[in-house]
Design an enzyme around this catalytic site. Structure first.
Site, PDB file in Angstrom:
ATOM      1  N   CYS A 378       0.830  -1.204   0.000  1.00  8.32           N
ATOM      2  CA  CYS A 378       0.000   0.000   0.000  1.00  8.32           C
ATOM      3  C   CYS A 378       0.874   1.267   0.000  1.00  8.32           C
ATOM      4  O   CYS A 378       1.383   1.651  -1.042  1.00  8.32           O
ATOM      5  CB  CYS A 378      -0.985  -0.036   1.160  1.00  8.32           C
ATOM      6  SG  CYS A 378      -2.408   1.028   0.864  1.00  8.32           S
ATOM      7  N   HIS A 504      -3.493  -4.979   0.444  1.00 11.83           N
ATOM      8  CA  HIS A 504      -2.841  -5.478   1.658  1.00 11.83           C
ATOM      9  C   HIS A 504      -2.790  -7.008   1.642  1.00 11.83           C
ATOM     10  O   HIS A 504      -3.692  -7.657   2.194  1.00 11.83           O
ATOM     11  CB  HIS A 504      -3.594  -4.997   2.898  1.00 11.83           C
ATOM     12  CG  HIS A 504      -3.422  -3.548   3.162  1.00 11.83           C
ATOM     13  ND1 HIS A 504      -2.356  -3.035   3.870  1.00 11.83           N
ATOM     14  CD2 HIS A 504      -4.165  -2.480   2.794  1.00 11.83           C
ATOM     15  CE1 HIS A 504      -2.460  -1.717   3.934  1.00 11.83           C
ATOM     16  NE2 HIS A 504      -3.548  -1.362   3.288  1.00 11.83           N
ATOM     17  N   GLU A 506      -1.012  -8.918   3.327  1.00  7.30           N
ATOM     18  CA  GLU A 506      -0.745  -9.493   4.650  1.00  7.30           C
ATOM     19  C   GLU A 506      -1.993 -10.051   5.325  1.00  7.30           C
ATOM     20  O   GLU A 506      -1.904 -10.980   6.125  1.00  7.30           O
ATOM     21  CB  GLU A 506      -0.050  -8.463   5.556  1.00  7.30           C
ATOM     22  CG  GLU A 506      -0.878  -7.260   5.971  1.00  7.30           C
ATOM     23  CD  GLU A 506      -0.798  -6.083   5.001  1.00  7.30           C
ATOM     24  OE1 GLU A 506      -0.481  -6.296   3.823  1.00  7.30           O
ATOM     25  OE2 GLU A 506      -1.079  -4.938   5.430  1.00  7.30           O
TER      26      GLU A 506
HETATM   27  N1  GLN Z   1      -1.989   6.817   2.860  1.00  7.48           N
HETATM   28  C1  GLN Z   1      -2.121   6.060   1.669  1.00  7.48           C
HETATM   29  C2  GLN Z   1      -3.493   6.215   1.037  1.00  7.48           C
HETATM   30  O1  GLN Z   1      -4.392   6.670   1.667  1.00  7.48           O
HETATM   31  C3  GLN Z   1      -1.799   4.593   1.924  1.00  7.48           C
HETATM   32  C4  GLN Z   1      -2.778   3.941   2.849  1.00  7.48           C
HETATM   33  C5  GLN Z   1      -2.256   2.632   3.379  1.00  7.48           C
HETATM   34  O2  GLN Z   1      -1.076   2.360   3.321  1.00  7.48           O
HETATM   35  N2  GLN Z   1      -3.133   1.817   3.914  1.00  7.48           N
HETATM   36  O3  GLN Z   1      -3.684   5.883  -0.104  1.00  7.48           O
END
Ligand code: GLN
Length: 529
Positions: A378, A504, A506
């Site tokens: 992400c 994600h 994970e």
């Molecule tokens: N801050 C980034 C976004 O809002 C990544 C978010 C995250 O890593 N979950 O896109």
């Protein structure tokens, strides 16, 4: 009719109630019981979306897009299932429902009271979780510690459930600390007091679990039994362990599943724990040492990245790696206090905001320039794109609009259709969506599929207008939204292993089935001399 097993905690929090509940669930499932889990968090939040991960640990995301307590991650990992939103009740949401009903006039002039209105709502949610998961046994973990003001309503609701059910159809397991004092003596008094606190609320526990440093002795067990009215064969122990995955095996040895099944009238088959045991043994007999840095900004608490560390453990077990996963504070990198050469691989997990970002970018640059395996999750993908644009396209001011809204090179931005939304509410993409994976890429090799479904929790995207330039400079976007040209995976073909996802991965990793990107990361780490 589903049965209910409630898990309460005593003396202090962070006792590993969640791990105990999950281990018990796993044991019962491995003997054929159709079991599901639920967590009730007594505080007044409605979901975990606004909780600080530094204080509270990771925000886990269900496939149906609920931001929930990290214990749901344990439930998923131990039972190898996908959880749904109904499996986590944060009490703010119960109060909200009740108050909204009152505003709609649904209670017709009644005085609104904690008992019965809020307790009824709690009971309704618990039954609903059992309905939705279609389970025969719902294991409900009650967050916090008996005696907390917030927990009172929840305990009262579940006390009523015990009263309303046939004996054995709603039972209580109480987990409490048994500390060892400097003389080496185990002290059962705190546990006894916490059982008294439970009794004062009308709940007499059916089973007790002593949470201790070492397995408790016979004497302690007998003392606990005598003073707490629980037969000694219903007193168990959950000692400190090398890894949480050992707990189901240890509970199995203590006969916990049989005891619970006996009391609750559950039919048990033969336990099927062979694969689990093999993996735990593999974890304990690993051969090659590797150090992986997880670069975070909430770097004083590993729970902030719970699923990331678990996913690394799963992949390490599969690959026979003795993994030292180190949580590195990106601000320490900025201060030049971290020797990046000391690591065999880097993971940059999710994050928000600008603090510590330059340190993260330095770690990414180090991994890229030195051919050290890199996995971005992400934020870890967004920042990898930022780093590449700065270093390889010479866009010195390249940034995410989240960090610098004024930049001339917003390689990460909010998509135009979302820009009109003035506040942050409603702009976060949450839950599982499909990703189309391009053939001939490292991502495709890892997943072995053209389409995958993965969980998201983000607001920003790779800027579609700048994608051609980024591709020309050497980035391969190996995963896209199936419907639109929005980038979901990136990799560097010239690098041994440099891969990052907008989703994600994970959250999907299991001991028995490590998530493919983590598996690929560890394989790359092993391959590197
Ligand atoms: N801050 C980034 C976004 O809002 C990544 C978010 C995250 O890593 N979950 O896109």
């Amino acid at each position: 009719m589903p049965k209910f097993l409630f898990v309460t905690g005593g003396v202090l929090s962070s006792l590993g109630k969640g791990i105990f509940a999950s281990s018990l669930a796993r044991l019962l499932k491995s003997r054929g019981v159709n079991v599901a889990q639920m967590k009730i968090d007594p505080y007044l939040n409605c979901d975990a979306g606004t909780l600080n991960p530094f204080e509270h640990g990771e925000v886990f995301v269900t496939r149906d897009g609920f931001e929930c307590d990290l214990d749901l991650g344990n439930y998923e990992r131990f039972l190898n299932v996908f959880a749904v939103r109904e499996q986590n009740l944060m009490m703010g949401s119960a109060y909200k429902t009740v108050i909204e009903k009152e505003r709609r006039g649904e209670f017709l002039g009644k005085t609104m009271q904690v008992i019965p209105h809020v307790t009824n709502e709690v009971k309704r949610r618990v039954k609903r979780a059992a309905d939705v998961t279609k389970c025969d046994l719902l294991i409900v973990e009650i967050g916090g510690t008996v005696g907390d003001i917030e927990s009172e309503v929840v305990l009262e609701a579940v006390r009523q459930m015990k009263f309303e059910h046939e004996r054995g159809d709603a039972v209580f397991v109480h987990v409490a600390l048994v500390p060892t004092v400097t003389t080496g003596e185990e002290k059962t008094k705190p546990l006894q007091h916490s059982v008294k606190a439970l009794l004062a609320r009308g709940i007499s526990p059916d089973f007790l679990v002593a949470r201790s440093a070492k397995p408790i002795g016979r004497d302690s067990k007998e003392k606990i039994s005598l003073f707490c009215n629980v037969p000694p064969e219903y007193v168990f122990c959950s000692p400190d362990l090398g890894s949480v995955y050992e707990l189901p095996l240890l509970l199995e040895k203590q006969g916990v599943a049989e005891a619970v099944a006996g009391k609750m009238g559950l039919k048990l088959g033969e336990p099927d724990l062979a694969e689990w045991r093999k993996l735990v043994e593999k974890m304990n007999s690993c051969k090659v040492n590797k150090r992986v840095a997880v670069i975070g900004k909430y770097a004083s608490m590993k729970d902030t990245y719970a699923s990331v560390f678990e996913a690394l453990k799963h992949a390490a077990a599969k690959n026979g790696v003795c993994l030292e996963a180190v949580l590195v504070n990106s601000e320490e990198i900025e201060k030049g206090k971290v020797d990046l050469k000391a690591f065999d691989a880097f993971v940059v997990p999710g994050g928000f905001g600008s603090r510590g970002v330059e340190g993260i970018l330095a770690a990414i640059r180090h991994a890229r320039e030195n051919n050290v395996p890199y996995l971005g999750l992400c934020y870890g993908m967004q920042l990898a794109v930022v780093e590449y644009a700065r270093s390889m396209l010479g866009w010195k001011d390249a940034n995410s609009a989240e960090i610098n809204p004024e930049t001339k090179h917003p390689v990460i931005c909010i998509l135009p259709e979302k820009e009109s939304l003035t506040n942050l509410g409603g702009t976060l993409r949450l839950g599982a969506y499909e990703v189309a994976v391009s053939r001939g890429t490292k991502a495709h090799a890892a997943y072995g599929a053209d389409k995958i479904t993965k969980r998201f929790r983000h607001r920003y995207e790779v800027n579609p207008e700048l994608v051609p330039a980024l591709e020309k400079a050497g980035i391969c976007f190996s995963g896209r939204d199936p419907e639109r040209e929005i980038m979901k995976l990136m990799e560097l073909p010239s690098h041994q292993f440099f891969l990052a996802s907008q989703f994600h991965p994970e959250f999907d990793s299991r001991l028995e089935a490590p998530e493919p990107l983590f598996d690929a990361l560890l394989k790359a780490t092993l391959a590197k001399k």
